[in-house]
Design an enzyme around this catalytic site. Structure first.
Site, PDB file in Angstrom:
ATOM      1  N   GLY A  48      61.494  21.091  26.419  1.00 43.67           N
ATOM      2  CA  GLY A  48      61.587  22.471  26.917  1.00 43.67           C
ATOM      3  C   GLY A  48      60.213  22.943  27.353  1.00 43.67           C
ATOM      4  O   GLY A  48      59.710  23.966  26.910  1.00 43.67           O
ATOM      5  N   ALA A 112      68.147  17.397  28.032  1.00 44.12           N
ATOM      6  CA  ALA A 112      67.522  16.858  26.816  1.00 44.12           C
ATOM      7  C   ALA A 112      68.551  16.514  25.737  1.00 44.12           C
ATOM      8  O   ALA A 112      68.249  15.766  24.812  1.00 44.12           O
ATOM      9  CB  ALA A 112      66.516  17.871  26.259  1.00 44.12           C
ATOM     10  N   TYR A 235      70.679  39.397  16.179  1.00 45.60           N
ATOM     11  CA  TYR A 235      69.913  38.147  16.222  1.00 45.60           C
ATOM     12  C   TYR A 235      69.848  37.473  14.845  1.00 45.60           C
ATOM     13  O   TYR A 235      70.585  36.537  14.572  1.00 45.60           O
ATOM     14  CB  TYR A 235      68.508  38.362  16.810  1.00 45.60           C
ATOM     15  CG  TYR A 235      67.931  37.057  17.288  1.00 45.60           C
ATOM     16  CD1 TYR A 235      67.849  36.746  18.643  1.00 45.60           C
ATOM     17  CD2 TYR A 235      67.509  36.077  16.369  1.00 45.60           C
ATOM     18  CE1 TYR A 235      67.367  35.515  19.079  1.00 45.60           C
ATOM     19  CE2 TYR A 235      67.041  34.848  16.794  1.00 45.60           C
ATOM     20  CZ  TYR A 235      66.960  34.570  18.136  1.00 45.60           C
ATOM     21  OH  TYR A 235      66.502  33.346  18.560  1.00 45.60           O
ATOM     22  N   THR A 275      61.295  36.371  27.960  1.00 42.64           N
ATOM     23  CA  THR A 275      61.379  35.043  28.576  1.00 42.64           C
ATOM     24  C   THR A 275      62.775  34.965  29.189  1.00 42.64           C
ATOM     25  O   THR A 275      63.588  35.862  28.996  1.00 42.64           O
ATOM     26  CB  THR A 275      61.248  33.892  27.544  1.00 42.64           C
ATOM     27  OG1 THR A 275      62.358  33.964  26.644  1.00 42.64           O
ATOM     28  CG2 THR A 275      59.945  33.942  26.767  1.00 42.64           C
TER      29      THR A 275
HETATM   30  P1  NAD Z   1      62.786  29.628  27.909  1.00 46.12           P
HETATM   31  O1  NAD Z   1      64.124  29.939  28.494  1.00 46.12           O
HETATM   32  O2  NAD Z   1      61.590  30.254  28.544  1.00 46.12           O
HETATM   33  O3  NAD Z   1      62.523  28.033  27.895  1.00 46.12           O
HETATM   34  C1  NAD Z   1      63.527  27.106  27.670  1.00 46.12           C
HETATM   35  C2  NAD Z   1      63.043  25.717  28.043  1.00 46.12           C
HETATM   36  O4  NAD Z   1      64.082  24.790  27.714  1.00 46.12           O
HETATM   37  C3  NAD Z   1      62.750  25.497  29.537  1.00 46.12           C
HETATM   38  O5  NAD Z   1      61.649  24.616  29.661  1.00 46.12           O
HETATM   39  C4  NAD Z   1      64.015  24.818  30.043  1.00 46.12           C
HETATM   40  O6  NAD Z   1      63.822  24.010  31.211  1.00 46.12           O
HETATM   41  C5  NAD Z   1      64.368  23.978  28.844  1.00 46.12           C
HETATM   42  N1  NAD Z   1      65.777  23.599  28.767  1.00 46.12           N
HETATM   43  C6  NAD Z   1      66.859  24.406  28.635  1.00 46.12           C
HETATM   44  N2  NAD Z   1      67.983  23.666  28.543  1.00 46.12           N
HETATM   45  C7  NAD Z   1      67.596  22.374  28.602  1.00 46.12           C
HETATM   46  C8  NAD Z   1      68.282  21.133  28.541  1.00 46.12           C
HETATM   47  N3  NAD Z   1      69.594  21.055  28.396  1.00 46.12           N
HETATM   48  N4  NAD Z   1      67.543  20.003  28.668  1.00 46.12           N
HETATM   49  C9  NAD Z   1      66.190  20.034  28.852  1.00 46.12           C
HETATM   50  N5  NAD Z   1      65.487  21.189  28.858  1.00 46.12           N
HETATM   51  C10 NAD Z   1      66.187  22.332  28.745  1.00 46.12           C
HETATM   52  O7  NAD Z   1      62.915  29.990  26.375  1.00 46.12           O
HETATM   53  P2  NAD Z   1      61.869  30.496  25.260  1.00 46.12           P
HETATM   54  O8  NAD Z   1      62.097  31.937  25.051  1.00 46.12           O
HETATM   55  O9  NAD Z   1      60.515  29.961  25.510  1.00 46.12           O
HETATM   56  O10 NAD Z   1      62.500  29.776  23.988  1.00 46.12           O
HETATM   57  C11 NAD Z   1      62.000  28.560  23.451  1.00 46.12           C
HETATM   58  C12 NAD Z   1      62.260  28.560  21.957  1.00 46.12           C
HETATM   59  O11 NAD Z   1      61.510  29.655  21.370  1.00 46.12           O
HETATM   60  C13 NAD Z   1      63.727  28.807  21.585  1.00 46.12           C
HETATM   61  O12 NAD Z   1      64.037  28.043  20.460  1.00 46.12           O
HETATM   62  C14 NAD Z   1      63.741  30.287  21.243  1.00 46.12           C
HETATM   63  O13 NAD Z   1      64.786  30.636  20.361  1.00 46.12           O
HETATM   64  C15 NAD Z   1      62.380  30.416  20.569  1.00 46.12           C
HETATM   65  N6  NAD Z   1      61.876  31.807  20.463  1.00 46.12           N
HETATM   66  C16 NAD Z   1      61.910  32.654  21.535  1.00 46.12           C
HETATM   67  C17 NAD Z   1      61.478  33.959  21.365  1.00 46.12           C
HETATM   68  C18 NAD Z   1      61.493  34.953  22.507  1.00 46.12           C
HETATM   69  O14 NAD Z   1      61.405  36.152  22.267  1.00 46.12           O
HETATM   70  N7  NAD Z   1      61.574  34.509  23.742  1.00 46.12           N
HETATM   71  C19 NAD Z   1      60.977  34.392  20.125  1.00 46.12           C
HETATM   72  C20 NAD Z   1      60.911  33.489  19.065  1.00 46.12           C
HETATM   73  C21 NAD Z   1      61.383  32.185  19.244  1.00 46.12           C
END
Ligand code: NAD
Length: 392
Positions: A48, A112, A235, A275
């Site tokens: 990701g 993935a 959440y 995001t």
């Molecule tokens: P994002 O949507 O910006 O990034 C998701 C990434 O996953 C991208 O690189 C995308 O290409 C990849 N991806 C999605 N489906 C895929 C697949 N099937 N195969 C390969 N790659 C795939 O999301 P984010 O907000 O950066 O979230 C990343 C992690 O951080 C998650 O686990 C999320 O729960 C966690 N998180 C997010 C927040 C927030 O507020 N955004 C806060 C805390 C934790």
């Protein structure tokens, strides 16, 4: 073509290559201003890797620690007449910056969750890195096809137990209104755990270990969000929260499995930010706009890169044991959860209406961050330029 934003609900269907490159450039500039870290990982796998927290993790690894990396993403390629998805351009910019810094950055674009991408990733690690010292699991996906049964699971963003009525902010109509979310069924909760829980993280770690590509002392991280009372019903204590709890189970089991290598799996808790993943979650746009307002005023606001810098540069690889909570998770979300922040957000939350939301909340900051995810609204980028969408 002249590339303009085309917003459909919580997604923008176009992306600006130059703006995405500027996003990556600014994140790189931030990490290059930090104190050098000498014992960072030198070979990193980021699952990701193209947007949000995963992209920031790869930027810190590559440009601050000098790591070579393999990344996995799921992004749309450009054509002569259509832009790529933002992550595709972000990744092109990251690969160019890595090359300029003399670092390897190899990326696989595909699902993935599939066996095929796992096999290709292992082959790429063997070819380019040999082994990895850090595996970051940062996938945020709405669905997952089980690689063995072929069954497709869809995750849901619903409360658990009973229906929840909550205020939200609609970024399209600019209205504050209430939404009622019906509770998830048991089957929907299980499906959400299948998609966003720890099963796939474990599969990855199993297969990487069996292939012999995990180095002695390997670390692996999966990212989570916990939040407080305001967001718990949709959440932390909702279907997605159940999936995230499963990461704690997986971290324990993976750590046991890595003990022979002196390795460790940890869940890292990050703050709420705009995001692509979080803008899809009901209620989050209002909460995040209020949070931005309060944290900016209190001087504790951070974006993805600041959070990941603190996580990797100041906790995990700072040359001392990281500060952990009682579940063994690394916490870089505590500024958000501070009582002074939460009580202020809650007070504003009760007052927010369509008429006053742009004063009470940082709606402008939220919108700007949203557009910037897709490469729009960056200073210094010529948005009138006629571009080939296949180039950054
Ligand atoms: P994002 O949507 O910006 O990034 C998701 C990434 O996953 C991208 O690189 C995308 O290409 C990849 N991806 C999605 N489906 C895929 C697949 N099937 N195969 C390969 N790659 C795939 O999301 P984010 O907000 O950066 O979230 C990343 C992690 O951080 C998650 O686990 C999320 O729960 C966690 N998180 C997010 C927040 C927030 O507020 N955004 C806060 C805390 C934790």
């Amino acid at each position: 073509m002249i590339i303009q934003p085309k917003v459909r609900g919580f997604i923008c269907t176009t992306a600006h290559p130059k703006g995405c490159a500027e996003n990556v450039r600014q994140q790189i500039a931030y990490v290059q201003q930090q104190q050098p870290v000498s014992n960072g990982p030198k070979r990193v796998l980021v699952l990701g890797c193209s947007t949000g927290y995963g992209l920031a993790s790869r930027i810190v690894s590559t440009l601050a620690f000098g790591a070579d990396s393999v990344g996995v993403m799921f992004e749309k390629e450009p054509t002569e007449r259509k832009t790529a998805s933002a992550g595709f351009y972000n990744n092109m910019a990251l690969e160019q910056a890595a090359q300029a810094a003399g670092r390897k950055a190899v990326t696989l674009n595909g699902d993935a969750f599939s066996q095929e991408i796992k096999d290709q990733t292992i082959a790429a690690i063997k070819e380019h890195l040999g082994q990895v010292d850090l595996v970051v699991y940062s996938l945020a996906a709405p669905r997952r096809k089980d690689p063995v049964t072929g069954e497709i699971y869809n995750s849901v963003l619903k409360p658990v137990g009973e229906a929840v009525t909550r205020k939200t902010y609609n970024t399209d109509s600019k209205q504050v209104h209430e939404v009622t979310l019906e509770p998830a069924s048991e089957e929907e909760i299980q499906a959400t755990v299948k998609v966003m829980g720890g099963e796939d993280w474990q599969l990855w770690m199993d297969q990487l270990q069996q292939a012999g590509v995990l180095a002695q002392g390997v670390q692996t991280l999966a990212y989570t969000y916990i939040g407080k009372e305001i967001t718990w019903p949709i959440y932390g204590k909702a279907s997605i929260g159940k999936a995230k709890e499963d990461l704690d189970r997986a971290a324990g089991e993976i750590s046991q499995q890595l003990s022979g290598l002196g390795g460790q799996a940890r869940v890292a808790v990050l703050k709420a930010l705009v995001t692509q993943a979080s803008s899809a979650i009901p209620v989050m746009p209002l909460y995040i706009s209020l949070l931005y307002k309060v944290m900016k005023e209190q001087g504790s606001h951070e974006g993805c890169i600041e959070q990941i810098w603190r996580l990797l540069g100041e906790e995990l690889y700072a040359g001392r044991a990281p500060t952990l909570d009682e579940q063994g998770r690394v916490r870089v979300d505590l500024w958000e959860l501070d009582d002074k922040v939460q009580s202020e957000v809650e007070a504003l939350w009760h007052q927010a209406t369509t008429d006053n939301v742009s004063q009470l909340a940082d709606v402008a900051g939220y919108q700007q961050d949203f557009f910037r995810l897709f490469g729009f609204d960056w200073p210094g980028v010529d948005y009138q330029a006629d571009l080939d969408p296949r180039e950054i």
